[in-house]
Enzyme design. Structure first.
Site, short mmCIF file in Angstrom:
data_model
loop_
_atom_site.label_atom_id
_atom_site.label_comp_id
_atom_site.label_asym_id
_atom_site.label_seq_id
_atom_site.Cartn_x
_atom_site.Cartn_y
_atom_site.Cartn_z
N CYS A 21 0.84 -1.20 0.00
CA CYS A 21 0.00 0.00 0.00
C CYS A 21 0.87 1.25 0.00
CB CYS A 21 -1.00 -0.03 1.15
SG CYS A 21 -2.31 1.20 0.96
N HIS A 24 -4.01 -4.90 0.03
CA HIS A 24 -3.53 -5.39 1.32
C HIS A 24 -3.58 -6.92 1.34
CE1 HIS A 24 -3.08 -1.64 3.58
NE2 HIS A 24 -4.02 -1.19 2.75
N GLU A 61 -2.61 -8.88 3.53
CA GLU A 61 -2.97 -9.36 4.88
C GLU A 61 -4.47 -9.29 5.13
OE1 GLU A 61 -1.68 -6.49 4.09
OE2 GLU A 61 -2.07 -4.91 5.55
#
Lengths: 197, 251
Positions: free
Chosen positions: A76, A177, A179
């Site tokens: 990001c 993202h 994650e």
């Protein structure tokens, strides 16, 4: 083992949780000497690119990171820091990629931030091993990296095509993202951990 | 193409999930961490946790619960309830929350929106608005609908956007708990008026209600609680039906 650049710009807990779910070991990079402890480096980041760059500069890690030959992944804002410049705060960034980070144009009839799950078209880079084309990843950003065929390894579309992922030598960046992108994102993190310089 | 998001909302009290009918008469619907994990498996795109008692009783949202969720969950989630300061928000960010939702605190101190956006970015700041039609006007309500304010809903949402809200979570108190469908009229007005994402909330009872809100308004996401918690609408079925209606979803 993965080293996470700990410069105070981001939600590191989500990232470390995702690495733990994948049974990937990690530690924190606070100083230049810490960079030697790890085989792979992640630069996380959320928030304001200009502010994030200032924080990264304060750690003294900008030069040492640019000199790295081991795999580096910016996530990001961490990805945006790898470019030359961001319109966010008119900030000069690390300049590893000769690219610009630009604000989405609301005149294209899109909402800003670009928030949610969007599909990507990737170019079979090892980072996307086992990830089907058109898989959706979770994005949340108002600024984007202009599409450039030389560095682009995955493209998304939001009003305009932009780079969802880029690569230059050992440097990688993803705008989404991983994650927070379900199993596909976890697979991408795992793929990163197995990249060789 | 950006998908429309389906967001189960977990109202939390004392570490347990509850859902009230019109925000009164609470019913226990399970353990938030376990529910969150199940929703991620089912294909929920995002989760919202609201500590519904937090504002009323001045309690802070439970950091430990947020951490437990972040450890297990591989999709984004928002935390709301009782957030009044930068420090509250930062603790939640550090515990793994992707976004925070502010409601009463923003009405009482609109500058909080700017402070949060400047500190953490607009993408972190959801402004939740509870609205009710009173004498022909949409009026902002606080404290779970207990308190009417002077603010007109359209004006407040416009102000929130200008101050740096990254997203609006709009709950129609007239529709909430009724299962008669979302407030498509108001949602359409709001989505045409602002340029940030809007989450529709209040009134979901059937799959058709979700189809309707995505077809008739420009909302980016639809939020519901009881229809998901009690298994009345399985998320995989919902998404298949949305896809059949050419509404972009993540499958």
């Amino acid at each position: 083992m993965i080293g996470i650049v700990n410069y105070g710009a981001g939600n590191i807990f989500s990232l470390t949780s995702a690495l733990e779910r994948q049974h990937l070991n990690y530690g924190m990079v606070n100083t230049e000497a810490d960079l030697d402890k790890y085989t792979h480096i992640i630069i996380p980041g959320v928030g304001h690119a200009g502010a994030a760059m200032k924080k990264l500069e304060q750690t003294g890690l900008v030069g040492p990171i640019k000199a790295l030959k081991k795999p580096v992944l910016g996530i990001c804002v961490g990805m945006q820091l790898l470019t030359d410049h961001s319109e966010e705060g008119d900030a000069r960034l690390m300049g590893i990629f000769p690219l610009k980070t630009r604000l989405f144009d609301k005149n294209q009839g899109i909402k800003i931030p670009h928030m949610g799950w969007n599909n990507i078209e990737h170019k079979n880079n090892p980072l996307f091993d086992g990830v089907a084309n058109e898989t959706q990843f979770y994005f949340v950003h108002s600024y984007f990296i202009e599409y450039n065929p030389i560095f682009d390894i995955a493209t998304a579309n939001y009003g305009t095509p932009f780079s969802a992922a880029i690569q230059k030598d050992n440097f990688y960046g993803v705008q989404f993202h991983p994650e927070k992108s379900g199993t596909a994102g976890e697979l991408l993190l795992k793929n990163f951990s197995t990249l060789t310089p | 193409m950006l998908s429309k998001r389906i967001i189960p909302c977990l109202d939390v009290k004392d570490g347990r999930t509850v859902k009230g009918v019109n925000f009164v008469d609470l019913k226990d619907a399970g353990d938030p961490v376990e529910l969150a994990w199940q929703y991620a498996q089912q294909g929920a795109d995002e989760l919202v946790f609201l500590d519904i008692t937090a504002t009323h009783e001045r309690r802070k949202t439970m950091i430990e619960m947020v951490k437990s969720v972040a450890r297990q969950l591989n999709i984004p989630f928002t935390i709301g309830g009782g957030i009044t300061t930068i420090q509250d928000a930062e603790a939640l960010l550090n515990a793994g929350a992707d976004k925070i939702s502010i409601n009463s605190a923003a009405v009482k101190n609109p500058a909080l929106i700017e402070e949060l956006a400047n500190a953490f970015g607009v993408q972190f700041v959801v402004v939740a608005v509870d609205t009710k039609l009173v004498e022909g006007k949409n009026r902002v309500h606080l404290n779970g609908g207990r308190l009417i304010t002077e603010l007109e809903t359209e004006d407040w949402i416009r102000q929130a956007e200008n101050r740096g809200a990254g997203e609006i979570l709009l709950t129609s108190m007239d529709h909430d708990g009724t299962k008669q469908g979302f407030d498509c009229g108001l949602l359409n007005t709001i989505t045409q008026m602002i340029n940030i994402p809007v989450i529709a909330s209040g009134g979901a009872g059937t799959v058709e209600h979700f189809i309707e809100v995505f077809e008739k308004t420009g909302v980016d996401a639809a939020l519901a609680a009881s229809v998901f918690h009690f298994g009345e609408i399985p998320i995989p079925d919902l998404k298949q039906k949305l896809k059949y209606h050419n509404i972009p979803v993540r499958l």
